[in-house]
Design an enzyme around this catalytic site. Sequence first.
Site, PDB file in Angstrom:
ATOM      1  N   ARG A 101       4.778  -6.648  -3.327  1.00  0.00           N
ATOM      2  CA  ARG A 101       4.684  -6.105  -1.970  1.00  0.00           C
ATOM      3  C   ARG A 101       5.572  -6.913  -1.035  1.00  0.00           C
ATOM      4  O   ARG A 101       6.020  -8.016  -1.353  1.00  0.00           O
ATOM      5  CB  ARG A 101       3.243  -6.165  -1.454  1.00  0.00           C
ATOM      6  CG  ARG A 101       2.682  -7.566  -1.374  1.00  0.00           C
ATOM      7  CD  ARG A 101       1.519  -7.696  -0.421  1.00  0.00           C
ATOM      8  NE  ARG A 101       0.902  -9.011  -0.509  1.00  0.00           N
ATOM      9  CZ  ARG A 101       1.372 -10.110   0.063  1.00  0.00           C
ATOM     10  NH1 ARG A 101       2.477 -10.057   0.777  1.00  0.00           N
ATOM     11  NH2 ARG A 101       0.745 -11.271  -0.071  1.00  0.00           N
ATOM     12  N   GLY A 103       6.096  -9.024   2.626  1.00  0.00           N
ATOM     13  CA  GLY A 103       5.266  -9.989   3.333  1.00  0.00           C
ATOM     14  C   GLY A 103       5.201 -11.335   2.646  1.00  0.00           C
ATOM     15  O   GLY A 103       5.737 -11.544   1.557  1.00  0.00           O
ATOM     16  N   ASP A 104       4.507 -12.260   3.299  1.00  0.00           N
ATOM     17  CA  ASP A 104       4.389 -13.648   2.849  1.00  0.00           C
ATOM     18  C   ASP A 104       3.055 -13.827   2.113  1.00  0.00           C
ATOM     19  O   ASP A 104       2.439 -12.855   1.673  1.00  0.00           O
ATOM     20  CB  ASP A 104       4.521 -14.581   4.058  1.00  0.00           C
ATOM     21  CG  ASP A 104       5.105 -15.932   3.707  1.00  0.00           C
ATOM     22  OD1 ASP A 104       4.430 -16.696   2.996  1.00  0.00           O
ATOM     23  OD2 ASP A 104       6.229 -16.232   4.144  1.00  0.00           O
ATOM     24  N   HIS A 108      -7.179 -13.090  -0.406  1.00  0.00           N
ATOM     25  CA  HIS A 108      -8.205 -12.063  -0.578  1.00  0.00           C
ATOM     26  C   HIS A 108      -9.451 -12.727  -1.151  1.00  0.00           C
ATOM     27  O   HIS A 108      -9.343 -13.652  -1.970  1.00  0.00           O
ATOM     28  CB  HIS A 108      -7.751 -10.964  -1.545  1.00  0.00           C
ATOM     29  CG  HIS A 108      -6.527 -10.235  -1.104  1.00  0.00           C
ATOM     30  ND1 HIS A 108      -6.392  -9.683   0.142  1.00  0.00           N
ATOM     31  CD2 HIS A 108      -5.371  -9.963  -1.758  1.00  0.00           C
ATOM     32  CE1 HIS A 108      -5.225  -9.089   0.247  1.00  0.00           C
ATOM     33  NE2 HIS A 108      -4.575  -9.262  -0.888  1.00  0.00           N
ATOM     34  N   ALA A 183      -5.769  -5.916   4.256  1.00  0.00           N
ATOM     35  CA  ALA A 183      -6.906  -6.806   4.000  1.00  0.00           C
ATOM     36  C   ALA A 183      -7.567  -7.111   5.335  1.00  0.00           C
ATOM     37  O   ALA A 183      -6.992  -7.811   6.178  1.00  0.00           O
ATOM     38  CB  ALA A 183      -6.448  -8.086   3.310  1.00  0.00           C
ATOM     39  N   CYS A 199       0.421 -15.350   6.153  1.00  0.00           N
ATOM     40  CA  CYS A 199       1.550 -14.475   6.473  1.00  0.00           C
ATOM     41  C   CYS A 199       2.747 -15.248   7.003  1.00  0.00           C
ATOM     42  O   CYS A 199       3.641 -14.680   7.640  1.00  0.00           O
ATOM     43  CB  CYS A 199       1.130 -13.387   7.469  1.00  0.00           C
ATOM     44  SG  CYS A 199      -0.252 -12.377   6.890  1.00  0.00           S
TER      45      CYS A 199
END
Length: 239
Positions: A101, A103-104, A108, A183, A199
């Site tokens: 994906r 993003g950084d 979770h 999330a 992030c």
Amino acid sequence: MKNRHSLKYGSIDFPPRKDKPCVALQNLGIIAYANAWAMQRDLHKRIVEQKKLTPFATDNYLLLLEHPHVYTLGTVTNRANLLVDKEQLKRIGAEQFEIDRGGDVTYHGPGQLVGYPILNLSLWKEDLHWYLRAIEETIIRSLAHYSLEGYRVPGRTGVWISGEKICAIGIKCSRWVMMHGFAWNINTDLSYFNNIIPCGIPDKGVTSLEKLLFRKIEMVEVQRIYAEQFAEVFNCVLA
């Protein structure tokens, strides 16, 4: 509640059609990250294959779930933003995955509502900016149910409250079929975010619904509210 950051997406924003798209809603409970990732890839592949035959008559899915403790590193992650090594991860009972994906790094874990929309975006709009804003809108409207005013920060994907991030978003698009998703911190143990720079943003904290409301929230309730808002924002039927 009027929110100057909230951009509404009603039916007028979608191409005209006789029937609303159908999205299969699946509540998966707590599922290992590796298993959910494999499931996403399988569903994504299925939709891509369907598009070759019938571009506008494909399956669509919304997976709602929780993960055991895990850190995921997106395609643009600065590894310095993961502040623990493999031995430390083992001690805190967390896994680590490098995934496909955008993003950084993010976290979770139990008490966090994770949503993976596996959608043929050709049925809505082939526009990733629009899609990201629409996902943010589903969270903003869900927060409004609890009389909370979520908002966007220009240039930073996700949803924020009082200067802290409550929902992270990271997606992958291939042939206009989406995977990965959001999330949203509900009853999340926020101490796990201390092991990363969430992030890649060092100057902002994270928050949760529990922290803001001073009580735990039933996940089933949140899933129901979220599903209602998703159906409204995406102008679809959940089955």
